[in-house]
Enzyme design. Structure first.
Site, PDB file in Angstrom:
ATOM      1  N   VAL A 121     -20.155  -3.303  -0.898  1.00 17.77           N
ATOM      2  CA  VAL A 121     -19.783  -3.670   0.468  1.00 17.77           C
ATOM      3  C   VAL A 121     -19.677  -2.377   1.277  1.00 17.77           C
ATOM      4  CG1 VAL A 121     -18.031  -4.776   1.909  1.00 17.77           C
ATOM      5  CG2 VAL A 121     -18.506  -5.664  -0.390  1.00 17.77           C
ATOM      6  N   TYR A 129     -15.761   4.705 -13.391  1.00 17.85           N
ATOM      7  CA  TYR A 129     -15.390   3.574 -12.538  1.00 17.85           C
ATOM      8  C   TYR A 129     -15.836   2.267 -13.189  1.00 17.85           C
ATOM      9  CZ  TYR A 129     -15.213   0.519  -8.434  1.00 17.85           C
ATOM     10  OH  TYR A 129     -14.953  -0.507  -7.566  1.00 17.85           O
ATOM     11  N   ASP A 154       0.850  -1.190   0.000  1.00 15.00           N
ATOM     12  CA  ASP A 154       0.000   0.000   0.000  1.00 15.00           C
ATOM     13  C   ASP A 154       0.883   1.236   0.000  1.00 15.00           C
ATOM     14  OD1 ASP A 154      -2.261   1.878   0.631  1.00 15.00           O
ATOM     15  OD2 ASP A 154      -3.302   0.011   1.102  1.00 15.00           O
ATOM     16  N   LYS A 171     -13.437  -0.892 -14.484  1.00 13.31           N
ATOM     17  CA  LYS A 171     -13.584  -2.262 -13.999  1.00 13.31           C
ATOM     18  C   LYS A 171     -13.909  -3.228 -15.144  1.00 13.31           C
ATOM     19  CE  LYS A 171     -12.503  -1.566  -9.743  1.00 13.31           C
ATOM     20  NZ  LYS A 171     -11.280  -2.179  -9.164  1.00 13.31           N
ATOM     21  N   THR A 201     -17.808  -0.758   3.062  1.00 10.57           N
ATOM     22  CA  THR A 201     -16.499  -0.245   3.458  1.00 10.57           C
ATOM     23  C   THR A 201     -16.546   1.277   3.337  1.00 10.57           C
ATOM     24  OG1 THR A 201     -15.727  -0.424   1.189  1.00 10.57           O
ATOM     25  CG2 THR A 201     -15.312  -2.309   2.645  1.00 10.57           C
ATOM     26  N   ASP A 215       3.237   1.974  -4.852  1.00 11.93           N
ATOM     27  CA  ASP A 215       2.354   2.848  -5.625  1.00 11.93           C
ATOM     28  C   ASP A 215       2.038   2.099  -6.915  1.00 11.93           C
ATOM     29  OD1 ASP A 215       1.151   4.682  -7.288  1.00 11.93           O
ATOM     30  OD2 ASP A 215       2.725   6.200  -7.122  1.00 11.93           O
ATOM     31  N   VAL A 216       0.800   1.629  -7.036  1.00  5.96           N
ATOM     32  CA  VAL A 216       0.475   0.735  -8.153  1.00  5.96           C
ATOM     33  C   VAL A 216       0.527   1.434  -9.501  1.00  5.96           C
ATOM     34  CG1 VAL A 216      -0.933  -0.798  -6.726  1.00  5.96           C
ATOM     35  CG2 VAL A 216      -2.032   1.111  -7.937  1.00  5.96           C
ATOM     36  N   ASN A 266      -5.830  -5.597  -5.899  1.00  2.00           N
ATOM     37  CA  ASN A 266      -7.045  -5.078  -5.284  1.00  2.00           C
ATOM     38  C   ASN A 266      -7.123  -3.556  -5.274  1.00  2.00           C
ATOM     39  OD1 ASN A 266      -9.319  -4.926  -3.144  1.00  2.00           O
ATOM     40  ND2 ASN A 266      -7.594  -3.916  -2.152  1.00  2.00           N
TER      41      ASN A 266
END
Length: 260
Positions: free
Chosen positions: A189, A154, A37, A158, A191, A58-59, A85
């Site tokens: 979810v 978004y 992360d 995806k 979150t 850092d993706v 993820n």
């Protein structure tokens, strides 16, 4: 029920939310886990709590991936499972899209996953630093399969994760990498990201309130409830396990039927 003893895993976005749940579930199944992360303090705490290791990653940065995967391989003694993820969602009506928000979602969700595939496959293939094959699980979304208001970009990102998954699985097979590549489509979810989406949709006038937005999701879901972190984590553990050894190049809905 699913034994991952002796396996090693790297989870991006593992400091919180779904990523944290996935890291914990993989560890509970017996895997040694690297939590990756940009949130160093949170990520390190999660890693410590599951007896794993933390990797700053850092993706969106190729060099960060190269260094992060190398650190994970060194710290874990190999790499058998990669969970892509990390992701961001910025709610907006199509008529109000901010180019900077679009770029951010494209970079984290699409570029980040693509780079994860690049470095995961390079590391797991026979000539890689780990070299024993393995499993990559990408996290897409039910948003890739439905037309829910407020999340156009978004949803597009995806959908791209789904296509990246299938092409990577085909390349891995054709080139003898020995790496299975699948993705999951999580439903909503509660979150921090999920709650934020409900609030944003209400603020945009798409629903009367955040509770109404959640109720709208539940109404579209045959199972009659929101998903849980555990629901998503269980699916990742399953796909990472030998129970899924002949499952490859697919998107697994974990959405209670919302996207059917």
């Amino acid at each position: 029920m699913t034994d991952l003893s002796g396996r090693t895993a790297l989870v991006t976005g593992g400091a919180q939310g779904l990523g944290e749940g996935m890291a914990r579930a993989l560890a509970a199944a017996g895997a040694k886990v690297a939590v990756a992360d940009v949130k160093d303090d949170q990520g390190a705490k999660v890693a410590e709590s599951i007896g794993g290791t933390f990797v700053h990653l850092d993706v969106t940065d190729d060099a960060s991936w190269e260094a992060g995967v190398a650190a994970a391989v060194e710290g874990l003694g190999g790499l058998d499972v990669l969970v892509n993820n990390a992701g961001v969602e910025i709610t907006s009506l199509v008529t109000e899209l901010d180019p900077d928000d679009v770029r951010k979602m494209l970079e984290v969700n699409v570029l980040g996953t693509a780079l994860g595939l690049k470095h995961g496959l390079r590391t797991m293939r026979p000539d890689g630093a780990a070299g024993n094959g393995g499993v990559i699980v990408n996290v897409a979304s039910v948003a890739a399969t439905i037309a829910f208001p407020g999340i156009s970009v978004y949803s597009a990102t995806k959908s791209a994760v789904d296509r990246l998954t299938r092409v990577a699985a085909m390349e891995s097979g054709k080139l003898g990498y020995g790496v299975r590549v699948n993705c999951i489509y999580p439903g909503l979810v509660p979150t921090e990201m999920g709650v934020g989406l409900a609030v944003d949709c209400a603020d945009l006038g798409l629903f009367e309130s955040p509770d109404a937005a959640v109720a709208g999701v539940v109404e579209l879901t045959p199972s009659g409830r929101l998903g849980t972190v555990e629901d998503m984590a269980d699916a990742v553990v399953f796909l990472a396990s030998d129970q899924a050894k002949f499952i490859n190049g697919v998107g697994l809905p974990v959405d209670g039927g919302m996207g059917m």
